[in-house]
Motif scaffolding. Structure first.
Motif, PDB file in Angstrom:
ATOM      1  N   THR A   1       0.869  -1.186  -0.098  1.00 13.37           N
ATOM      2  CA  THR A   1      -0.050  -0.092  -0.037  1.00 13.37           C
ATOM      3  C   THR A   1       0.948   1.231  -0.050  1.00 13.37           C
ATOM      4  OG1 THR A   1      -0.256  -0.128   2.457  1.00 13.37           O
ATOM      5  CG2 THR A   1      -1.863  -0.998   1.162  1.00 13.37           C
ATOM      6  N   GLY A   2       2.201   1.004   0.192  1.00 11.67           N
ATOM      7  CA  GLY A   2       3.043   2.322  -0.049  1.00 11.67           C
ATOM      8  C   GLY A   2       2.929   2.978   1.396  1.00 11.67           C
ATOM      9  N   TYR A   3       3.032   4.409   1.535  1.00  9.40           N
ATOM     10  CA  TYR A   3       2.806   5.159   2.757  1.00  9.40           C
ATOM     11  C   TYR A   3       1.571   4.958   3.448  1.00  9.40           C
ATOM     12  CZ  TYR A   3       7.542   6.675   1.478  1.00  9.40           C
ATOM     13  OH  TYR A   3       8.821   6.844   0.730  1.00  9.40           O
ATOM     14  N   ASN A   4       1.225   4.322   4.380  1.00  7.23           N
ATOM     15  CA  ASN A   4      -0.097   4.058   5.185  1.00  7.23           C
ATOM     16  C   ASN A   4      -0.170   4.338   6.438  1.00  7.23           C
ATOM     17  OD1 ASN A   4       1.370   1.944   6.097  1.00  7.23           O
ATOM     18  ND2 ASN A   4      -0.065   0.341   5.695  1.00  7.23           N
ATOM     19  N   SER A   5       0.672   5.273   6.784  1.00  8.97           N
ATOM     20  CA  SER A   5       0.417   5.911   8.384  1.00  8.97           C
ATOM     21  C   SER A   5      -0.858   6.455   8.616  1.00  8.97           C
ATOM     22  CB  SER A   5       1.695   6.593   8.757  1.00  8.97           C
ATOM     23  OG  SER A   5       1.720   7.853   7.950  1.00  8.97           O
ATOM     24  N   SER A   6      -1.329   6.994   7.788  1.00  9.45           N
ATOM     25  CA  SER A   6      -2.716   7.742   7.960  1.00  9.45           C
ATOM     26  C   SER A   6      -3.940   6.780   7.847  1.00  9.45           C
ATOM     27  CB  SER A   6      -2.996   8.605   6.847  1.00  9.45           C
ATOM     28  OG  SER A   6      -2.914   8.143   5.617  1.00  9.45           O
ATOM     29  N   LEU A   7      -3.578   5.481   7.496  1.00  8.02           N
ATOM     30  CA  LEU A   7      -4.752   4.394   7.415  1.00  8.02           C
ATOM     31  C   LEU A   7      -4.737   3.683   8.437  1.00  8.02           C
ATOM     32  CD1 LEU A   7      -4.095   3.066   3.661  1.00  8.02           C
ATOM     33  CD2 LEU A   7      -5.712   4.865   4.559  1.00  8.02           C
ATOM     34  N   LEU A   8      -3.674   3.797   9.529  1.00  4.13           N
ATOM     35  CA  LEU A   8      -3.457   2.839  10.808  1.00  4.13           C
ATOM     36  C   LEU A   8      -4.365   3.478  11.610  1.00  4.13           C
ATOM     37  CD1 LEU A   8       0.322   2.031  10.526  1.00  4.13           C
ATOM     38  CD2 LEU A   8      -1.555   0.426   9.906  1.00  4.13           C
ATOM     39  N   ASN A   9      -4.750   2.523  12.864  1.00  2.00           N
ATOM     40  CA  ASN A   9      -5.607   3.351  13.919  1.00  2.00           C
ATOM     41  C   ASN A   9      -4.856   3.315  15.102  1.00  2.00           C
ATOM     42  OD1 ASN A   9      -5.154   0.525  14.528  1.00  2.00           O
ATOM     43  ND2 ASN A   9      -7.245  -0.179  14.812  1.00  2.00           N
ATOM     44  N   TYR A  10      -3.432   3.462  15.133  1.00  2.40           N
ATOM     45  CA  TYR A  10      -2.610   3.522  15.970  1.00  2.40           C
ATOM     46  C   TYR A  10      -1.571   4.547  15.577  1.00  2.40           C
ATOM     47  CZ  TYR A  10       0.000  -0.057  13.677  1.00  2.40           C
ATOM     48  OH  TYR A  10       0.671  -0.649  12.863  1.00  2.40           O
ATOM     49  N   PRO A  11      -1.052   5.553  16.560  1.00  2.00           N
ATOM     50  CA  PRO A  11      -0.024   6.386  16.344  1.00  2.00           C
ATOM     51  C   PRO A  11       1.328   5.927  15.610  1.00  2.00           C
ATOM     52  CG  PRO A  11      -0.217   6.617  18.639  1.00  2.00           C
ATOM     53  CD  PRO A  11      -1.137   5.486  17.864  1.00  2.00           C
ATOM     54  N   THR A  12       2.060   6.673  14.732  1.00  2.00           N
ATOM     55  CA  THR A  12       3.029   5.744  14.322  1.00  2.00           C
ATOM     56  C   THR A  12       4.464   6.620  14.139  1.00  2.00           C
ATOM     57  OG1 THR A  12       2.455   6.426  11.844  1.00  2.00           O
ATOM     58  CG2 THR A  12       1.952   4.283  12.721  1.00  2.00           C
ATOM     59  N   ASN A  13       4.125   8.025  14.617  1.00  2.00           N
ATOM     60  CA  ASN A  13       5.268   8.801  14.214  1.00  2.00           C
ATOM     61  C   ASN A  13       6.143   8.988  15.708  1.00  2.00           C
ATOM     62  OD1 ASN A  13       4.007  10.660  15.906  1.00  2.00           O
ATOM     63  ND2 ASN A  13       3.386  11.934  14.125  1.00  2.00           N
ATOM     64  N   VAL A  14       7.330   9.639  15.758  1.00  2.00           N
ATOM     65  CA  VAL A  14       7.980   9.433  16.688  1.00  2.00           C
ATOM     66  C   VAL A  14       7.588  10.483  18.004  1.00  2.00           C
ATOM     67  CG1 VAL A  14      10.415  10.198  17.497  1.00  2.00           C
ATOM     68  CG2 VAL A  14      10.202   9.087  15.519  1.00  2.00           C
ATOM     69  N   GLY A  15       7.003  11.433  17.461  1.00  2.00           N
ATOM     70  CA  GLY A  15       6.415  12.564  18.528  1.00  2.00           C
ATOM     71  C   GLY A  15       5.000  12.020  19.101  1.00  2.00           C
ATOM     72  N   ALA A  16       4.465  11.034  18.678  1.00  2.00           N
ATOM     73  CA  ALA A  16       3.188  10.424  19.195  1.00  2.00           C
ATOM     74  C   ALA A  16       3.350   9.841  20.576  1.00  2.00           C
ATOM     75  CB  ALA A  16       2.778   8.961  18.482  1.00  2.00           C
ATOM     76  N   PRO A  17       2.256   9.809  21.455  1.00  2.00           N
ATOM     77  CA  PRO A  17       2.639   9.391  22.756  1.00  2.00           C
ATOM     78  C   PRO A  17       2.485   7.857  22.725  1.00  2.00           C
ATOM     79  CG  PRO A  17       0.018  10.179  22.534  1.00  2.00           C
ATOM     80  CD  PRO A  17       0.903  10.152  21.022  1.00  2.00           C
ATOM     81  N   VAL A  18       3.364   7.324  24.007  1.00  2.00           N
ATOM     82  CA  VAL A  18       3.760   5.955  24.005  1.00  2.00           C
ATOM     83  C   VAL A  18       2.700   5.198  24.403  1.00  2.00           C
ATOM     84  CG1 VAL A  18       5.281   4.504  25.606  1.00  2.00           C
ATOM     85  CG2 VAL A  18       5.996   6.763  25.338  1.00  2.00           C
ATOM     86  N   ILE A  19       2.617   4.103  23.763  1.00  2.00           N
ATOM     87  CA  ILE A  19       1.418   3.022  24.003  1.00  2.00           C
ATOM     88  C   ILE A  19       1.747   2.354  25.190  1.00  2.00           C
ATOM     89  CG2 ILE A  19       0.237   1.134  22.944  1.00  2.00           C
ATOM     90  CD1 ILE A  19       0.602   2.204  20.140  1.00  2.00           C
ATOM     91  N   LYS A  20       0.988   2.363  26.145  1.00  2.00           N
ATOM     92  CA  LYS A  20       1.277   1.559  27.464  1.00  2.00           C
ATOM     93  C   LYS A  20       0.215   0.625  27.631  1.00  2.00           C
ATOM     94  CE  LYS A  20       3.807   5.381  30.014  1.00  2.00           C
ATOM     95  NZ  LYS A  20       3.759   5.971  31.163  1.00  2.00           N
ATOM     96  N   ILE A  21       0.580  -0.657  27.946  1.00  2.00           N
ATOM     97  CA  ILE A  21      -0.442  -1.578  28.030  1.00  2.00           C
ATOM     98  C   ILE A  21      -0.455  -1.702  29.641  1.00  2.00           C
ATOM     99  CG2 ILE A  21      -0.842  -4.051  28.259  1.00  2.00           C
ATOM    100  CD1 ILE A  21       1.120  -4.387  25.881  1.00  2.00           C
ATOM    101  N   ASP A  22      -1.940  -1.601  29.897  1.00  2.00           N
ATOM    102  CA  ASP A  22      -2.332  -1.434  31.198  1.00  2.00           C
ATOM    103  C   ASP A  22      -1.958  -2.709  32.162  1.00  2.00           C
ATOM    104  OD1 ASP A  22      -3.326   1.161  31.071  1.00  2.00           O
ATOM    105  OD2 ASP A  22      -5.308   0.283  30.463  1.00  2.00           O
ATOM    106  N   ASN A  23      -1.471  -2.520  33.364  1.00  2.00           N
ATOM    107  CA  ASN A  23      -1.159  -3.636  34.009  1.00  2.00           C
ATOM    108  C   ASN A  23      -2.418  -4.284  34.918  1.00  2.00           C
ATOM    109  OD1 ASN A  23      -0.145  -5.519  35.986  1.00  2.00           O
ATOM    110  ND2 ASN A  23       1.037  -3.989  37.199  1.00  2.00           N
ATOM    111  N   ILE A  24      -2.944  -5.330  34.292  1.00  3.09           N
ATOM    112  CA  ILE A  24      -4.202  -5.914  34.581  1.00  3.09           C
ATOM    113  C   ILE A  24      -4.244  -7.086  35.491  1.00  3.09           C
ATOM    114  CG2 ILE A  24      -5.376  -5.212  32.586  1.00  3.09           C
ATOM    115  CD1 ILE A  24      -5.170  -8.133  31.719  1.00  3.09           C
TER     116      ILE A  24
END
Length: 135
Positions: free
Chosen positions: A15-38
């Motif tokens: 698909t080429g450059y597809n960062s706008s199609l993904l449902n999660y942030p992909t750039n370096v400045g995006a907030p860190v994705i943390k998995i909750d401690n369950i």
């Protein structure tokens, strides 16, 4: 060997450059994705569910013991000697005779000096209900 794109660029060969199609942030400045401690949530709920199972088991055991006692009472009365057809709703007394055999009677233990085993009442389901404790 030189790379075509830097590591932080999202590129897919299909698909080429597809960062706008993904449902999660992909750039370096995006907030860190943390998995909750369950773990604490799991342990709290496991404890709660186990307590519920324990209570249900206790209720079932109590019901089983009650059913077993009713069965034993009915077995005791139906295996005793009586020469009449019991009437539903009447109170009968179970005695042990001199020969060791159990027999059913209408005579109350206050009126008779025999070994009294228990007092029972026949309900509409033909089940003997114990009115007093069996000795």
């Amino acid at each position: 060997m030189k790379k075509e794109r830097p590591d932080n660029v999202v590129y897919n060969h299909e698909t080429g450059y597809n960062s706008s199609l993904l449902n999660y942030p992909t750039n370096v400045g995006a907030p860190v994705i943390k998995i909750d401690n369950i773990v604490s949530w799991k342990s709290r709920n496991i404890s709660s569910v186990n307590k519920e199972f324990e209570n249900k088991f206790y209720e079932l055991r109590q019901e089983y013991e009650k059913l077993l006692k009713e069965f034993e009472n009915n077995e005791l009365v139906y295996n005793s000697n009586f020469s009449f057809e019991p009437v539903i709703g009447e109170i009968y007394h179970l005695y042990r005779g001199d020969d060791g055999e159990n027999f059913l009677s209408l005579i109350s233990p206050l009126e008779w000096n025999k070994e009294h085993i228990g007092t029972f009442k026949l309900n509409s389901d033909k089940k003997w209900i114990s009115i007093d404790k069996i000795k």
